[in-house]
Write an enzyme that holds these catalytic residues in place. Structure first.
Site, PDB file in Angstrom:
ATOM      1  N   LYS A   1       0.836  -1.214   0.000  1.00 45.68           N
ATOM      2  CA  LYS A   1       0.000   0.000   0.000  1.00 45.68           C
ATOM      3  C   LYS A   1       0.867   1.259   0.000  1.00 45.68           C
ATOM      4  O   LYS A   1       0.668   2.164  -0.806  1.00 45.68           O
ATOM      5  CB  LYS A   1      -0.921   0.018   1.233  1.00 45.68           C
ATOM      6  CG  LYS A   1      -1.941  -1.101   1.251  1.00 45.68           C
ATOM      7  CD  LYS A   1      -2.842  -0.998   2.455  1.00 45.68           C
ATOM      8  CE  LYS A   1      -2.126  -1.189   3.779  1.00 45.68           C
ATOM      9  NZ  LYS A   1      -1.529  -2.512   3.979  1.00 45.68           N
ATOM     10  N   THR A   2       1.835   1.276   0.918  1.00 42.34           N
ATOM     11  CA  THR A   2       2.701   2.445   0.989  1.00 42.34           C
ATOM     12  C   THR A   2       3.508   2.561  -0.308  1.00 42.34           C
ATOM     13  O   THR A   2       3.754   3.648  -0.823  1.00 42.34           O
ATOM     14  CB  THR A   2       3.621   2.338   2.222  1.00 42.34           C
ATOM     15  OG1 THR A   2       2.791   2.192   3.373  1.00 42.34           O
ATOM     16  CG2 THR A   2       4.482   3.567   2.388  1.00 42.34           C
TER      17      THR A   2
ATOM     18  N   ASP B   1      -1.876   7.881   3.654  1.00 39.27           N
ATOM     19  CA  ASP B   1      -1.454   6.526   4.048  1.00 39.27           C
ATOM     20  C   ASP B   1      -2.110   6.188   5.392  1.00 39.27           C
ATOM     21  O   ASP B   1      -2.496   7.084   6.141  1.00 39.27           O
ATOM     22  CB  ASP B   1       0.075   6.493   4.200  1.00 39.27           C
ATOM     23  CG  ASP B   1       0.624   5.060   4.182  1.00 39.27           C
ATOM     24  OD1 ASP B   1      -0.155   4.119   3.964  1.00 39.27           O
ATOM     25  OD2 ASP B   1       1.842   4.897   4.383  1.00 39.27           O
ATOM     26  N   GLU B   2      -2.241   4.925   5.719  1.00 44.61           N
ATOM     27  CA  GLU B   2      -2.800   4.478   7.005  1.00 44.61           C
ATOM     28  C   GLU B   2      -4.150   5.139   7.270  1.00 44.61           C
ATOM     29  O   GLU B   2      -4.415   5.632   8.369  1.00 44.61           O
ATOM     30  CB  GLU B   2      -1.829   4.817   8.159  1.00 44.61           C
ATOM     31  CG  GLU B   2      -0.413   4.322   7.965  1.00 44.61           C
ATOM     32  CD  GLU B   2      -0.195   2.889   8.417  1.00 44.61           C
ATOM     33  OE1 GLU B   2      -1.169   2.218   8.746  1.00 44.61           O
ATOM     34  OE2 GLU B   2       0.967   2.452   8.390  1.00 44.61           O
TER      35      GLU B   2
ATOM     36  N   GLN C   1      -5.764  -3.228  10.578  1.00 42.16           N
ATOM     37  CA  GLN C   1      -4.663  -2.601  11.305  1.00 42.16           C
ATOM     38  C   GLN C   1      -5.082  -1.308  11.987  1.00 42.16           C
ATOM     39  O   GLN C   1      -4.246  -0.451  12.282  1.00 42.16           O
ATOM     40  CB  GLN C   1      -3.504  -2.331  10.357  1.00 42.16           C
ATOM     41  CG  GLN C   1      -2.878  -3.592   9.808  1.00 42.16           C
ATOM     42  CD  GLN C   1      -1.648  -3.270   8.983  1.00 42.16           C
ATOM     43  OE1 GLN C   1      -0.656  -2.779   9.493  1.00 42.16           O
ATOM     44  NE2 GLN C   1      -1.724  -3.520   7.690  1.00 42.16           N
TER      45      GLN C   1
ATOM     46  N   ARG D   1       4.861  -7.234  11.162  1.00 43.94           N
ATOM     47  CA  ARG D   1       6.084  -6.437  10.955  1.00 43.94           C
ATOM     48  C   ARG D   1       7.248  -7.347  10.578  1.00 43.94           C
ATOM     49  O   ARG D   1       8.295  -6.882  10.132  1.00 43.94           O
ATOM     50  CB  ARG D   1       6.491  -5.650  12.226  1.00 43.94           C
ATOM     51  CG  ARG D   1       5.492  -4.661  12.776  1.00 43.94           C
ATOM     52  CD  ARG D   1       5.004  -3.693  11.765  1.00 43.94           C
ATOM     53  NE  ARG D   1       3.745  -4.151  11.203  1.00 43.94           N
ATOM     54  CZ  ARG D   1       3.270  -3.744  10.018  1.00 43.94           C
ATOM     55  NH1 ARG D   1       3.935  -2.912   9.275  1.00 43.94           N
ATOM     56  NH2 ARG D   1       2.111  -4.192   9.575  1.00 43.94           N
TER      57      ARG D   1
HETATM   58  N1  LIG Z   1       5.819  -5.410  -6.352  1.00 45.43           N
HETATM   59  C1  LIG Z   1       6.732  -5.505  -5.413  1.00 45.43           C
HETATM   60  N2  LIG Z   1       7.951  -5.982  -5.672  1.00 45.43           N
HETATM   61  C2  LIG Z   1       8.898  -6.072  -4.719  1.00 45.43           C
HETATM   62  N3  LIG Z   1       8.726  -5.717  -3.452  1.00 45.43           N
HETATM   63  C3  LIG Z   1       7.529  -5.225  -3.106  1.00 45.43           C
HETATM   64  C4  LIG Z   1       6.476  -5.087  -4.052  1.00 45.43           C
HETATM   65  N4  LIG Z   1       5.413  -4.584  -3.414  1.00 45.43           N
HETATM   66  C5  LIG Z   1       5.790  -4.389  -2.132  1.00 45.43           C
HETATM   67  N5  LIG Z   1       7.055  -4.762  -1.941  1.00 45.43           N
HETATM   68  C6  LIG Z   1       7.816  -4.695  -0.676  1.00 45.43           C
HETATM   69  O1  LIG Z   1       7.053  -5.307   0.357  1.00 45.43           O
HETATM   70  C7  LIG Z   1       7.214  -4.637   1.585  1.00 45.43           C
HETATM   71  C8  LIG Z   1       5.861  -4.191   2.077  1.00 45.43           C
HETATM   72  O2  LIG Z   1       5.368  -3.108   1.284  1.00 45.43           O
HETATM   73  P1  LIG Z   1       4.623  -1.870   1.927  1.00 45.43           P
HETATM   74  O3  LIG Z   1       5.342  -1.420   3.143  1.00 45.43           O
HETATM   75  O4  LIG Z   1       4.345  -0.897   0.866  1.00 45.43           O
HETATM   76  O5  LIG Z   1       3.276  -2.607   2.368  1.00 45.43           O
HETATM   77  P2  LIG Z   1       2.058  -2.008   3.133  1.00 45.43           P
HETATM   78  O6  LIG Z   1       0.857  -2.605   2.520  1.00 45.43           O
HETATM   79  O7  LIG Z   1       2.139  -0.530   3.169  1.00 45.43           O
HETATM   80  O8  LIG Z   1       2.284  -2.623   4.589  1.00 45.43           O
HETATM   81  P3  LIG Z   1       1.627  -2.158   5.966  1.00 45.43           P
HETATM   82  O9  LIG Z   1       0.225  -2.655   5.936  1.00 45.43           O
HETATM   83  O10 LIG Z   1       2.427  -2.848   7.004  1.00 45.43           O
HETATM   84  O11 LIG Z   1       1.708  -0.667   6.029  1.00 45.43           O
HETATM   85  C9  LIG Z   1       8.149  -3.495   1.324  1.00 45.43           C
HETATM   86  O12 LIG Z   1       9.453  -3.883   1.651  1.00 45.43           O
HETATM   87  C10 LIG Z   1       8.014  -3.291  -0.169  1.00 45.43           C
HETATM   88  O13 LIG Z   1       9.154  -2.680  -0.718  1.00 45.43           O
HETATM   89 MG   LIG Z   2       2.253   0.829   4.786  1.00 45.78          MG
END
Ligand SMILES: Nc1ncnc2c1ncn2[C@@H]1O[C@H](COP(=O)(O)OP(=O)(O)OP(=O)(O)O)[C@@H](O)[C@H]1O
Ligand SMILES: [Mg+2]
Length: 808
Positions: A33-34, A224-225, A255, A615
């Site tokens: 997402k981020t 975000d969040e 979350q 995490r």
């Molecule tokens: N398409 C992709 N290819 C490679 N790595 C990825 C890809 N998408 C996400 N990642 C990696 O996966 C990890 C999680 O991504 P991210 O932090 O954006 O998830 P999130 O959904 O925001 O998580 P959270 O819910 O904990 O906030 C990060 O290290 C990110 O770089």
């Molecule tokens: Mg995130």
């Protein structure tokens, strides 16, 4: 464009490219997402949107900084400059400084932190002759904060359901306290944290042109969040984006963990109703964690009723099971964790910063700190009582606040008789009475006694006058001096330094160190900006703004250090670590005993554990202790009910004691250790109380069916995990998490090159890169150059400080 989007999977890519209206991305932890937000901003910039037309709101300033860095890497520093990014509080406090007058504030307003707010509430309760056992200042302040975050303002509070509730709970005067609290903040030209949001909403609500200006400016708003936004935050976002629909929010209802602070999970659940043309995007693949970690987290969260159904899977390795390591005591728990850190770090050739220890409450950090100091494991604690909340630091910043904004009541009360200058409580009370009667600030009263006569003797008036002169003197100098110069003078001239340095008792020695450290950070602040060579110097007001908005996670600097991270689960939101320890999984800690009453609160606690587990990238280790010292007593507890929620296919119970006990391993008496089977009473260790007294958790969990033999370990004494230089650094830092003062470097390094500099020269600046000198003004100490940098724009440099070399 293709190149950057290649780093995304198909669903992420679609979410990034779609820019035709309101967009909601709901997806599980670690699904990107981020990442989608970051790439979307880069995409918008590549498409030609100017950086200042983009507003991105994050949960911490640190998250904003990191996102900015990634975007700069994707599109180039130059293109990313000028993005509006930060927490709601920081972004909107900047807007409020610009627009202060429209809402009856001066732009020099200061920001009350939580302790200021509580202290003001306490004073008001006292002034109103209310019983502070019934009206507990902290809970009244929390109630006021909650009302503000729901946009229930004093005018409406009295007639609302809130006031009815208060009456039922026999606290009918909260409404009156609230009203007076707001008046006093206004008289003080001060805003508390909640005001930064409420006043932004009011500003936009009452001033159409101002709102329009910001609607025009923020052509794309990203959050975000989103699951942890509260009512007023959602309202502001809505003011800014309802007319345009150019909004993208990302979040995960599973979350949502800030309900206790007023976050409203409905914001995400109702987004589609709020923005009828919303397109919903889902991301399902988790990139962060092993399959076992993702499956374990899913099996846990499934026990919550209220949630949006979603799929989360991982294609990473299956990985190892989550491991539960029960301990007898909090002390043993810390030993188990430290041993694991050393073991995993060694076998995986990892770094200390690959580990995080997550706990439910800050007070749990102590046992880990002690053990890490013993074991020479470098660590950093996030959150807790912030450096800036220590008494001596609050005293100094109170002086600064009064110099910047003399109307600041809380700051003024703090310093008017500190150090003692014969202005006692009786005088202060009289000043407050006059101020309340005339509806003005305390400063107005003491600085203009002819307009607001105070019934005190002549000698007291003289002392008050002397105090005002002191403050006025600094106010005049503040205009010309930078934050360090004036900040240093204030400490010396106010008598604070004399007060603190006069004593030799150990508490005061610690205060002296804190004060020096504080001055160091002030110097750093000024130097960091000066090193860029910018003409504009950083003022005391700039410093206060910077410091006031630090969140728990932001207050630490030097993230580049290799240290184990210790923090609450709340602070760990959005972060990731190869190994995560979730500690203190006991009934009266996690879930928090405050939440045991209601399903809604218990579900929030379960989400909190979901956040903690997700995490982890490769290892997730859970611990609990049978007894621990809390509030000065030894307390016994049972394992957290949440442990049972995790499917046993993904969780294994192990004795963490296989390498426990320095004495044991030093004596070399143990040549092999056995995992897991201690629960069935077959431990090979002799003399272990483990056998005689089966662990209470043991009976509740099936032991690992395949006990493993672990290779003998080196006696700890022969292994020094730290290099001598690192050990030295650790000693310098005194185990403290703050920067030692002696790191402050002077940047007064005028190079001889500067004198030879001419118009037309091409220079290479250490931060701004290559640029051409357009003009040189002044000479000697004051010489300034106007330089057009290729990538970073035109800047004026003070040559005395600027660091560069002449290229041609
Ligand atoms: N398409 C992709 N290819 C490679 N790595 C990825 C890809 N998408 C996400 N990642 C990696 O996966 C990890 C999680 O991504 P991210 O932090 O954006 O998830 P999130 O959904 O925001 O998580 P959270 O819910 O904990 O906030 C990060 O290290 C990110 O770089
Ligand atoms: Mg995130």
């Amino acid at each position: 464009m293709e190149d950057i989007l290649d780093n995304l999977n198909d669903s992420q890519r679609t979410a990034v490219e779609w820019c035709d209206g309101p967009q909601l991305v709901i997806a599980g932890a670690g699904s990107g997402k981020t990442r989608v937000l970051t790439y979307k901003i880069a995409y918008l910039l590549r498409k030609g949107l100017a950086p200042w037309n983009i507003l991105a709101l994050t949960f911490t300033n640190k998250a904003a900084r990191e996102m900015k860095e990634r975007i700069a890497n994707l599109v180039g520093t130059d293109r990313a400059r000028g993005l509006h990014m930060g927490t709601f509080h920081s972004v909107f406090s900047h807007i409020l400084r610009v627009e202060a007058e429209a809402i009856g504030y001066q732009s020099s307003f200061t920001i009350y932190d939580q302790s200021d707010s509580r202290s003001l509430v306490k004073n008001i309760i006292k002034e109103m002759d209310l019983d502070d056992k019934i009206y507990k200042p902290a809970s009244v302040a929390d109630r006021i904060s909650m009302a503000k975050n729901h946009l229930v303002l004093p005018q409406t509070y009295a007639m609302s359901a809130w006031a009815k509730d208060d009456a039922i709970r026999r606290q009918p005067s909260i409404s009156a306290i609230y009203k007076r609290y707001c008046e006093r903040c206004r008289q003080s030209n001060a805003m508390d944290f909640d005001d930064l949001l409420v006043n932004t909403f009011m500003l936009f609500d009452a001033n159409e042109e101002v709102l329009q200006k910001y609607i025009d400016r923020f052509q794309y708003v990203l959050v975000d969040e989103y699951q942890d936004t509260n009512y007023v935050q959602q309202a502001i976002v809505s003011q800014l984006t309802k007319p345009t629909g150019r909004i993208c929010v990302v979040g995960d209802d599973a979350q949502s963990i800030y309900g206790f602070r007023g976050a409203n999970i409905d914001n995400i659940l109702n987004f589609q109703q709020e923005y009828p043309n919303t397109r919903l995007f889902k991301l399902e693949r988790n990139y962060r964690s092993t399959q076992n970690i993702v499956d374990a987290a899913n099996s846990l969260i499934r026990h919550n009723q209220r949630q949006i159904p979603k799929t989360v899977y991982s294609k990473n390795d299956e990985g190892e099971h989550l491991v539960l390591k029960p301990a007898y005591s909090d002390k043993e728990e810390a030993i188990i964790v430290c041993n694991d850190i050393r073991r995993i770090r060694k076998t995986e050739n990892g770094r200390y910063c690959d580990f995080a220890i997550l706990y439910r409450t800050n007070s749990q950090s102590r046992a880990f700190e002690e053990q890490m100091l013993k074991d020479n494991i470098p660590y950093r604690i996030y959150g807790g009582l912030s450096f800036y909340q220590r008494k001596e630091i609050k005293d100094v910043t109170a002086y600064y606040r009064v110099v910047v904004n003399p109307d600041d009541e809380e700051a003024l009360r703090r310093i008017i008789n500190y150090p003692a200058r014969g202005i006692g409580d009786t005088t202060l009370r009289k000043i407050i009475d006059v101020a309340n009667h005339d509806g003005v600030s305390l400063w107005s009263v003491i600085s203009q006694p002819h307009l607001h006569p105070i019934p005190v003797g002549k000698s007291t008036l003289t002392r008050l006058d002397a105090f005002c002169q002191l403050i006025e003197g600094w106010r005049v100098r503040m205009a010309a001096e930078d934050a360090y110069e004036i900040g240093h003078s204030i400490i010396m001239e106010s008598g604070i330094s004399k007060e603190i340095y006069a004593s030799k008792n150990p508490d005061d020695v610690a205060r002296q160190e804190n004060l020096e450290e504080f001055l160091g950070s002030l110097k750093d602040f000024v130097e960091n900006h000066r090193e860029e060579g910018l003409v504009e110097q950083m003022s005391l007001a700039d410093y206060l703004q910077d410091v006031a908005l630090l969140t728990d996670l932001d207050s630490e600097q030097g993230d580049e250090d290799d240290r184990v991270a210790l923090m609450t689960v709340h602070s760990a939101k959005g972060l990731e670590f190869p190994t995560v320890f979730v500690v203190g999984l006991e009934e009266n800690i996690f879930p928090s005993p405050m939440s045991a009453g209601s399903t809604r609160e218990l579900e929030e606690e379960r989400r909190l554990l979901y956040v903690a587990i997700t995490r982890a990238e490769r290892h997730c280790i859970l611990t609990c202790a049978q007894n621990r010292w809390r509030y000065g007593k030894l307390e016994y507890d049972t394992p957290s009910r949440f442990i049972k929620d995790i499917d046993t296919r993904f969780l294994r119970v192990e004795s963490g004691r296989q390498d426990y006990g320095r004495a044991e391993s030093l004596s070399g008496s143990r040549t092999k250790s056995v995992y897991g089977n201690s629960f069935s009473g077959q431990s090979s260790r002799s003399g272990s109380s483990w056998q005689q007294n089966p662990h209470p958790v043991a009976s509740q969990f099936k032991a690992d069916p395949k006990p493993r033999i672990v290779a003998p370990r080196q006696p700890e004494s022969s292994v020094d995990p730290l290099s001598p230089s690192f050990r030295q650094q650790l000693q310098n830092a005194g185990g403290s998490r703050f920067k030692p003062v002696n790191r402050v470097v002077s940047s007064n390094s005028a190079s001889s090159a500067t004198t030879a500099l001419k118009e037309g020269n091409v220079i290479e600046h250490q931060r701004f890169g290559v640029g051409t000198v357009l003009r040189i003004d002044g000479s000697g100490e004051n010489a300034k150059a106007t330089v057009e940098f290729r990538n970073t724009g035109t800047k004026q440099l003070l040559l005395k400080f600027a660091k560069f070399k002449i290229v041609q």
